[in-house]
Design an enzyme around this catalytic site. Sequence first.
Site, mmCIF file in Angstrom:
data_model
loop_
_atom_site.group_PDB
_atom_site.id
_atom_site.type_symbol
_atom_site.label_atom_id
_atom_site.label_comp_id
_atom_site.label_asym_id
_atom_site.label_seq_id
_atom_site.Cartn_x
_atom_site.Cartn_y
_atom_site.Cartn_z
ATOM 1 N N ASP A 1 60.683 41.600 66.118
ATOM 2 C CA ASP A 1 60.644 42.783 66.558
ATOM 3 C C ASP A 1 60.414 43.983 65.657
ATOM 4 O OD1 ASP A 1 63.080 42.246 65.314
ATOM 5 O OD2 ASP A 1 64.298 42.608 66.999
ATOM 6 N N ASP B 1 62.445 46.200 58.826
ATOM 7 C CA ASP B 1 63.337 46.990 58.306
ATOM 8 C C ASP B 1 63.491 46.941 56.742
ATOM 9 O OD1 ASP B 1 65.305 49.086 58.029
ATOM 10 O OD2 ASP B 1 66.732 48.023 59.373
ATOM 11 N N GLY C 1 62.863 43.981 55.478
ATOM 12 C CA GLY C 1 62.008 43.009 54.972
ATOM 13 C C GLY C 1 62.598 41.633 54.690
ATOM 14 N N THR D 1 64.468 39.506 56.553
ATOM 15 C CA THR D 1 64.470 38.374 57.741
ATOM 16 C C THR D 1 62.996 37.815 57.533
ATOM 17 O OG1 THR D 1 65.629 39.807 59.054
ATOM 18 C CG2 THR D 1 64.626 38.059 60.069
ATOM 19 N N ASP E 1 68.297 45.400 70.124
ATOM 20 C CA ASP E 1 69.425 45.635 70.320
ATOM 21 C C ASP E 1 70.286 46.341 69.517
ATOM 22 O OD1 ASP E 1 69.654 43.556 68.374
ATOM 23 O OD2 ASP E 1 71.922 43.516 68.889
ATOM 24 N N ARG F 1 68.669 45.515 75.108
ATOM 25 C CA ARG F 1 67.367 44.752 75.107
ATOM 26 C C ARG F 1 66.652 44.892 76.346
ATOM 27 N NH1 ARG F 1 68.036 41.544 70.576
ATOM 28 N NH2 ARG F 1 70.034 40.647 70.274
HETATM 29 P P1 IMP Z 1 65.184 43.155 58.092
HETATM 30 O O1 IMP Z 1 65.709 42.023 57.571
HETATM 31 O O2 IMP Z 1 66.053 44.129 57.557
HETATM 32 O O3 IMP Z 1 63.706 43.579 57.901
HETATM 33 O O4 IMP Z 1 65.625 43.312 59.727
HETATM 34 C C1 IMP Z 1 65.071 42.706 60.535
HETATM 35 C C2 IMP Z 1 65.908 42.466 61.896
HETATM 36 O O5 IMP Z 1 67.033 43.278 61.814
HETATM 37 C C3 IMP Z 1 65.229 42.769 63.024
HETATM 38 O O6 IMP Z 1 64.575 41.424 63.334
HETATM 39 C C4 IMP Z 1 66.055 43.340 63.997
HETATM 40 O O7 IMP Z 1 66.687 41.935 64.660
HETATM 41 C C5 IMP Z 1 67.088 43.811 63.246
HETATM 42 N N1 IMP Z 1 66.899 45.282 63.195
HETATM 43 C C6 IMP Z 1 66.465 46.199 62.095
HETATM 44 N N2 IMP Z 1 66.306 47.328 62.429
HETATM 45 C C7 IMP Z 1 66.645 47.515 63.627
HETATM 46 C C8 IMP Z 1 66.610 48.526 64.642
HETATM 47 O O8 IMP Z 1 66.551 49.998 64.386
HETATM 48 N N3 IMP Z 1 67.200 48.185 65.845
HETATM 49 C C9 IMP Z 1 67.591 47.062 66.076
HETATM 50 N N4 IMP Z 1 67.399 46.045 65.444
HETATM 51 C C10 IMP Z 1 67.058 46.306 64.037
HETATM 52 MG MG MG Z 2 65.901 40.374 64.987
#
Ligand code: IMP
Ligand code: MG
Length: 199
Positions: free
Chosen positions: A108, A111, A113, A115, A167, A173
């Site tokens: 989705d 943010d 990175g 994940t 979410d 969602r």
């Molecule tokens: P990352 O690992 O920080 O890149 O975060 C990725 C995961 O965090 C995404 O798959 C989302 O599930 C969740 N996430 C990050 N930012 C948001 C946001 O603004 N709204 C909702 N979920 C978020």
């Molecule tokens: Mg997610």
Amino acid sequence: MHRPGDILIDRHRIDARVSELAAEITADLGRSDIRNPKSEITLVPILTGSLIFLADLIRQLPLPMRIKLISVSSYPGGATESRGPRVRQGLTDLPPSLAGQHVLVVDDILDTGQTLSLVRDELARREPASLGTCVLLRKDRPQAQATPVDYVAFDIPDRFVVGYGLDHDDYHRNLPDIVELHPATARQARIGGARGVAP
Ligand code: IMP
Ligand code: MG
């Protein structure tokens, strides 16, 4: 339907962009892989946030494909800051090997990175024929911009957004648009519990 903030990207823009992206992916996969009868396309959505994006995207991909799931959690409860991602084994159904398969990860939002990097490592270990990545949203922050990704539907400001699968504390969602969660709403959710901002 209660909307917990202002619309950042409305449903019509989402529709139009998902169609464009599907055409791009179809052209790329068709060129490199799909005419080779031995190749298989495997989509790997990262649960749960990518579900709605995946559902819309795949109905515009006229390619033989399979879906394998991976679930990653990084936002416990009402948090709006990532606490570090972990694979949730119970909801993950990746086969031990992806040899010969062309894999496209669908998430989705990019943010920090973390994940996408975690999932990329999990999948690379299974030795797919190729490994591509696709996200609906990418935030305007250095870690997100520095993370390699093949397809991005929208670049957005560094804000917390909900809707179209995304979410906050598992709510919102089902909003058809992508909405910027008001900081006050996020605070209220933490004080009053998730029901304070439920649609
Ligand atoms: P990352 O690992 O920080 O890149 O975060 C990725 C995961 O965090 C995404 O798959 C989302 O599930 C969740 N996430 C990050 N930012 C948001 C946001 O603004 N709204 C909702 N979920 C978020
Ligand atoms: Mg997610």
